[in-house]
Design a protein around this motif. Sequence first.
Motif, PDB file in Angstrom:
ATOM      1  N   THR A 110       0.823  -1.206   0.000  1.00  0.00           N
ATOM      2  CA  THR A 110       0.000   0.000   0.000  1.00  0.00           C
ATOM      3  C   THR A 110       0.858   1.259   0.000  1.00  0.00           C
ATOM      4  O   THR A 110       0.327   2.357  -0.112  1.00  0.00           O
ATOM      5  CB  THR A 110      -0.950   0.010   1.213  1.00  0.00           C
ATOM      6  OG1 THR A 110      -0.176   0.009   2.418  1.00  0.00           O
ATOM      7  CG2 THR A 110      -1.860  -1.213   1.196  1.00  0.00           C
ATOM      8  N   ALA A 141      -5.355   2.658  -0.582  1.00  0.00           N
ATOM      9  CA  ALA A 141      -5.468   1.961   0.697  1.00  0.00           C
ATOM     10  C   ALA A 141      -4.710   2.675   1.813  1.00  0.00           C
ATOM     11  O   ALA A 141      -5.196   2.748   2.950  1.00  0.00           O
ATOM     12  CB  ALA A 141      -4.973   0.524   0.557  1.00  0.00           C
ATOM     13  N   TRP A 142      -3.530   3.199   1.516  1.00  0.00           N
ATOM     14  CA  TRP A 142      -2.736   3.819   2.568  1.00  0.00           C
ATOM     15  C   TRP A 142      -3.444   5.026   3.161  1.00  0.00           C
ATOM     16  O   TRP A 142      -3.367   5.286   4.368  1.00  0.00           O
ATOM     17  CB  TRP A 142      -1.363   4.213   2.045  1.00  0.00           C
ATOM     18  CG  TRP A 142      -0.440   4.688   3.131  1.00  0.00           C
ATOM     19  CD1 TRP A 142       0.052   5.944   3.317  1.00  0.00           C
ATOM     20  CD2 TRP A 142       0.086   3.891   4.211  1.00  0.00           C
ATOM     21  NE1 TRP A 142       0.849   5.992   4.436  1.00  0.00           N
ATOM     22  CE2 TRP A 142       0.890   4.749   5.004  1.00  0.00           C
ATOM     23  CE3 TRP A 142      -0.051   2.553   4.578  1.00  0.00           C
ATOM     24  CZ2 TRP A 142       1.560   4.300   6.144  1.00  0.00           C
ATOM     25  CZ3 TRP A 142       0.618   2.099   5.717  1.00  0.00           C
ATOM     26  CH2 TRP A 142       1.407   2.972   6.479  1.00  0.00           C
ATOM     27  N   LEU A 144      -6.578   5.278   3.592  1.00  0.00           N
ATOM     28  CA  LEU A 144      -7.541   4.722   4.543  1.00  0.00           C
ATOM     29  C   LEU A 144      -6.857   4.375   5.864  1.00  0.00           C
ATOM     30  O   LEU A 144      -7.394   4.630   6.947  1.00  0.00           O
ATOM     31  CB  LEU A 144      -8.208   3.478   3.957  1.00  0.00           C
ATOM     32  CG  LEU A 144      -9.095   3.691   2.729  1.00  0.00           C
ATOM     33  CD1 LEU A 144      -9.520   2.348   2.143  1.00  0.00           C
ATOM     34  CD2 LEU A 144     -10.316   4.525   3.091  1.00  0.00           C
ATOM     35  N   PHE A 145      -5.661   3.785   5.772  1.00  0.00           N
ATOM     36  CA  PHE A 145      -4.913   3.420   6.975  1.00  0.00           C
ATOM     37  C   PHE A 145      -4.581   4.664   7.787  1.00  0.00           C
ATOM     38  O   PHE A 145      -4.768   4.699   9.012  1.00  0.00           O
ATOM     39  CB  PHE A 145      -3.631   2.685   6.584  1.00  0.00           C
ATOM     40  CG  PHE A 145      -2.792   2.237   7.749  1.00  0.00           C
ATOM     41  CD1 PHE A 145      -3.102   1.080   8.434  1.00  0.00           C
ATOM     42  CD2 PHE A 145      -1.695   2.987   8.155  1.00  0.00           C
ATOM     43  CE1 PHE A 145      -2.328   0.664   9.514  1.00  0.00           C
ATOM     44  CE2 PHE A 145      -0.918   2.586   9.228  1.00  0.00           C
ATOM     45  CZ  PHE A 145      -1.228   1.415   9.901  1.00  0.00           C
ATOM     46  N   THR A 150      -9.324   1.148   9.500  1.00  0.00           N
ATOM     47  CA  THR A 150      -8.691  -0.154   9.372  1.00  0.00           C
ATOM     48  C   THR A 150      -9.555  -1.161   8.611  1.00  0.00           C
ATOM     49  O   THR A 150      -9.042  -1.874   7.741  1.00  0.00           O
ATOM     50  CB  THR A 150      -8.318  -0.709  10.754  1.00  0.00           C
ATOM     51  OG1 THR A 150      -7.409   0.206  11.382  1.00  0.00           O
ATOM     52  CG2 THR A 150      -7.652  -2.073  10.640  1.00  0.00           C
ATOM     53  N   TYR A 153      -9.303  -0.334   4.964  1.00  0.00           N
ATOM     54  CA  TYR A 153      -7.936  -0.636   4.516  1.00  0.00           C
ATOM     55  C   TYR A 153      -7.769  -2.118   4.242  1.00  0.00           C
ATOM     56  O   TYR A 153      -7.300  -2.525   3.165  1.00  0.00           O
ATOM     57  CB  TYR A 153      -6.960  -0.170   5.593  1.00  0.00           C
ATOM     58  CG  TYR A 153      -5.504  -0.496   5.357  1.00  0.00           C
ATOM     59  CD1 TYR A 153      -4.758   0.166   4.390  1.00  0.00           C
ATOM     60  CD2 TYR A 153      -4.857  -1.453   6.138  1.00  0.00           C
ATOM     61  CE1 TYR A 153      -3.416  -0.109   4.197  1.00  0.00           C
ATOM     62  CE2 TYR A 153      -3.514  -1.737   5.962  1.00  0.00           C
ATOM     63  CZ  TYR A 153      -2.797  -1.057   4.994  1.00  0.00           C
ATOM     64  OH  TYR A 153      -1.459  -1.336   4.805  1.00  0.00           O
TER      65      TYR A 153
END
Length: 210
Positions: A110, A141-142, A144-145, A150, A153
């Motif tokens: 990610t 995705a990153w 989202l992290f 979580t 992600y």
Amino acid sequence: MTALTLLHTSPAHVPVFEALRDAHHPGAVLRHLVAPELLDRARDRGPESVAAELLALLADADGPVLVTCSTIGAVAESLAPALGVPVVRVDRPMAAEAVRRGARIVVLATVESTFGPTRALIAEEAGTRAVSVRTRLVAGAWELFEAGDTPGYLAAVARAADAVTDADAVVLAQASMAGAAPLVRTTVPVLSSPRPGLDAGLRLTGRPAG
């Protein structure tokens, strides 16, 4: 009892490794260091740019060190002679397992800065064996992290893994991705790093594998 020092670039990793310790290595002593700025700098300037800071941060480690960030893992391992203690990157056992699974390996990440170190690690573990390594970034995705989402992600990572059908192994290149493994439906083996990495680190303290 010898402690294992874990160096993280996200505080989210601390409870993951604590839970793995409690489940598989009760009584093991873990010491956590969290330095998010190392990943930020490595992404901007390259992994070698954090070598001096790693030396300073780990200078008082009196036992083995497990580095849970794939981007800076190789640099950290190279500092072991200067530190005078063993240093292992969390994804090394996973890379070795991927090579054992076959020659066609897909690496999911990610964070794009992870690809170079992970490809190099797989090549190192393969030795003279020929392997084909393809990389795929899980776009978005990153973010989202970093936003604390979580579940979103991990769902994005799982979807990316499920899209892989022509490989002998899928490597989840970052420790933060491990929670996606139970969500995937692909028949291709999906490998993550936290548990085998912790096992390897604790073996260096003299504890048997869990």
